[in-house]
Design an enzyme around this catalytic site. Structure first.
Site, PDB file in Angstrom:
ATOM      1  N   GLY A  92       6.520 104.530 149.584  1.00  5.70           N
ATOM      2  CA  GLY A  92       6.236 103.141 149.207  1.00  5.70           C
ATOM      3  C   GLY A  92       7.470 102.257 149.293  1.00  5.70           C
ATOM      4  O   GLY A  92       7.421 101.138 149.809  1.00  5.70           O
TER       5      GLY A  92
ATOM      6  N   CYS B 209       4.518 115.138 158.152  1.00  6.79           N
ATOM      7  CA  CYS B 209       5.240 116.382 157.897  1.00  6.79           C
ATOM      8  C   CYS B 209       6.158 116.131 156.685  1.00  6.79           C
ATOM      9  O   CYS B 209       5.956 115.160 155.957  1.00  6.79           O
ATOM     10  CB  CYS B 209       6.001 116.829 159.140  1.00  6.79           C
ATOM     11  SG  CYS B 209       7.173 115.616 159.780  1.00  6.79           S
TER      12      CYS B 209
ATOM     13  N   TYR C 295      -3.303 121.323 144.860  1.00 12.28           N
ATOM     14  CA  TYR C 295      -2.899 120.080 145.531  1.00 12.28           C
ATOM     15  C   TYR C 295      -3.551 119.987 146.909  1.00 12.28           C
ATOM     16  O   TYR C 295      -4.085 118.944 147.296  1.00 12.28           O
ATOM     17  CB  TYR C 295      -1.374 120.075 145.654  1.00 12.28           C
ATOM     18  CG  TYR C 295      -0.799 118.874 146.370  1.00 12.28           C
ATOM     19  CD1 TYR C 295      -0.694 117.643 145.726  1.00 12.28           C
ATOM     20  CD2 TYR C 295      -0.337 118.971 147.684  1.00 12.28           C
ATOM     21  CE1 TYR C 295      -0.159 116.541 146.369  1.00 12.28           C
ATOM     22  CE2 TYR C 295       0.204 117.877 148.333  1.00 12.28           C
ATOM     23  CZ  TYR C 295       0.292 116.665 147.678  1.00 12.28           C
ATOM     24  OH  TYR C 295       0.823 115.567 148.321  1.00 12.28           O
TER      25      TYR C 295
END
Length: 315
Positions: A14, A165, A137
């Site tokens: 972000g 990745c 997850y």
């Protein structure tokens, strides 16, 4: 005017997106809104609804997740599954409710089957169970792809996902216990240099990884939001030839940190998966002109950022 809401907007990716849209990728017809966990609890559907009511996004980049490195995941698979399932279901449900045109969610290469052929590509996401170390997850992230297909089939929505990745760069989680491999190495090398001790690396150093610099990933995210029109996932990765061993990564960190002490490998610690090589063929067909930052340069910039921001970055 597009209003693009970025969840998880204060973290590694972000922060990088914010940097590029305020500089090289700035456009007058786009308003970008970045929110972090302090601004809204995305596990809570009512809080999430209030967020969407106030921002009124036309587009969403969904980065928010509960994340952690290998050893953190091993201990908390149920927690990782439940928290991430709740966050993802709320964000996508509210995207539909508020008529969001496009949502791009962030997955991870760890979602791919543990037993697979290489290189991995976008068609293989659901072809077998993920690695056992972080199944909670991984399954929660896979379900985003299921939700995207469901919203497309039932409501004609263009909600999609990207699979980066291993990401690294400024604003990463450099915590020694919960951080991923590169930020943890950078922090350890800093401490070893400062204290004049050996640099201890967990594992053998042999596993192979593809690493993408957060600034490169940010530029790709912006292009995906603007140009990618498919529901199917898209791998955002450097090429197969750019894969490096953990030992190579240690060398790059040691060089950038100007660390001259001993490096010791603790082979009693787990290595995790040996490799997760991903193909970036689909990406290169879409954006053939895209240039990645060389690995050593990106490590140098990350080390420099960590050293300059040590007091806040080390937490």
């Amino acid at each position: 005017m597009k209003t693009i809401l970025v969840t998880g907007g204060t973290g590694l990716v972000g922060s990088a997106i914010r940097q590029v849209v305020e500089s090289t990728e700035k456009r007058d017809d786009e308003k970008w809104v970045f929110i972090g966990s302090k601004d809204c609890d995305l596990e809570n559907v009512e809080e999430t609804r209030k967020l969407f009511e106030s921002v009124k996004p036309t587009h969403v980049i969904h980065l928010a997740a509960m994340v952690g490195g290998l050893f953190h995941n091993l201990a908390h698979n149920l927690k990782f599954f439940r928290k991430n399932m709740a966050i993802n279901d709320n964000v996508l449900a509210l995207c539909h409710e508020f008529d969001v045109v496009k949502c791009v969610s962030c997955l991870s290469t760890c979602i791919f089957p543990d037993k697979t052929t290489y290189p991995i590509d976008e068609t293989m996401v659901h072809l077998g169970p993920p690695h056992d170390s972080n199944f909670g997850y991984s399954y929660a992230k896979r379900m985003i792809d299921v939700l995207n297909k469901g919203y497309a089939q039932e409501h004609g929505r263009k909600y999609t996902s990207v699979i980066p990745c291993n990401v690294f760069g400024p604003h990463d989680n450099y915590n020694l216990q919960a951080g991923h491999v590169l930020p943890a190495l950078i922090h350890k090398a800093f401490v070893a240099k400062r204290d004049n001790t050996s640099l201890e690396v967990f594992g053998s150093g042999k596993p192979l990884r593809q690493f993408i610099y957060s600034m490169d990933l940010a530029r790709l995210f912006v292009r995906v939001v603007r140009e990618y029109e498919d529901v199917e996932p898209l791998i955002l990765s450097v090429g197969e030839s750019d894969e490096v061993s953990i030992r190579d990564a240690v060398s790059a960190v040691v060089k950038a940190m100007e660390f001259t002490g001993n490096v010791e490998y603790d082979t009693s610690k787990a290595d995790g998966q040996f490799k997760k090589t991903a193909s970036n063929e689909k990406l290169l067909k879409l954006f053939p002109d895209f240039k990645f930052t060389p690995f050593e340069q990106a490590i140098q910039e990350s080390v420099q950022w960590f050293v300059e921001n040590y007091e806040t970055a080390r937490k």
